[in-house]
Design a protein around this motif. Structure first.
Motif: not given
Length: 300
Positions: A252, A255-256, A258
């Motif tokens: 997570d 991803y944040r 990204a």
């Protein structure tokens, strides 16, 4: 030990590269990582240890057997190649006589004239996941440099290329979703490590530790190798394939970061091509109104 020092092998200098040295340890000891949650490696390590004990170190290189068939040498410009096929267990946790078998393909590459020389091995782990390891058509790039010092082994990871493939037709043969999941779980990085060890002890009569070069997903597999079977490794080279190693570095959180980068790149794109803004809005609207569709707004 993890360093970012430039490696002795000059052919990897252009890449973002980390070099690991694997020390001879107990199969249950990780030389370079603490005993933490490194991709749930520890929960599966016992399988690999059982496999290593099962294989032993008494295989003779170059001898055809039901488990290993070596082809004849053939040529491309400035290189000599030889194909190897191995019959390996689908599930290394089972007894070798009980487990279903799959086929594994690997290509050995040396510089012309070095076929009979005693050279150390370098295993190349291809990126992906799901990509085969294509054979060279000539001596160029990193292969050219690596063949100055090594016998290079290009392995088609299980499920890819000339190894037993994962295809639509093979997966449609499964009777249920559970059967499919049970089958697919044998194509993860831990099984790829098992395959690499299977190959190593059959190619080299002395079963010496070898060098592994991991590209992208192959780097993830190489880090798994360092955790599961460091005694099989002399050194590991990674080119742009390093999984999250720090505490709290979850999927997570990656991803944040990204998402923030994607937003910045989108803004730059729309400034350059403002006419595309309305097109993208229409696409998002279509997806949002479609059954099972929708695009989440990560800015809110």
């Amino acid at each position: 030990m993890l360093t970012t020092n430039a490696p002795a092998l000059s052919f990897v200098k252009p890449f973002l590269l980390f070099r690991f040295r694997a020390f001879s340890t107990s199969p249950r000891t990780i030389s370079i990582f603490p005993a933490t949650k490194l991709h749930s490696f520890h929960s599966r390590r016992s399988r690999v240890c059982a496999f290593i004990a099962m294989t032993g170190n008494n295989a003779a290189a170059g001898v055809s057997s039901p488990e290993h068939v070596a082809g004849k040498w053939y040529s491309v410009p400035d290189l000599r190649l030889r194909d190897h096929r191995f019959t390996v267990p689908l599930d290394y946790a089972l007894d070798r006589d009980v487990s279903p078998k799959i086929s594994l393909f690997a290509r050995e590459v040396v510089a012309v004239g070095k076929e009979e020389q005693s050279l150390p091995y370098l295993l190349f782990l291809q990126g992906g996941p799901g990509f085969e390891c294509r054979g060279p058509t000539e001596s160029s790039g990193w292969i050219n440099k690596a063949c100055e010092e090594f016998r290079v082994v290009l392995m088609d990871q299980r499920g890819t290329g000339l190894s037993t493939p994962l295809s639509v037709s093979s997966m449609l043969q499964m009777k249920s979703a559970k059967d499919l999941v049970d089958y697919l779980k044998h194509f993860r990085a831990d099984s790829i490590v098992n395959d690499a060890e299977f190959i190593r002890v059959r190619l080299d009569p002395d079963a010496k530790p070898w060098t592994v070069l991991g590209q992208s997903y192959g780097g993830f597999c190489a880090v798994t190798y360092l955790s599961f079977a460091p005694q099989g490794l002399k050194q590991v080279l990674l080119t742009g394939g390093t999984p999250p190693l720090g505490n709290g570095c979850s999927a997570d959180s990656v991803y944040r970061v990204a998402f923030e980068q994607v937003i910045r790149q989108n803004e730059k794109y729309y400034k350059r091509f403002p006419q595309d803004v309305e097109i993208v809005r229409e696409i998002v609207k279509h997806l949002a109104e479609s059954e099972g569709g929708g695009v989440r707004d990560y800015q809110t």
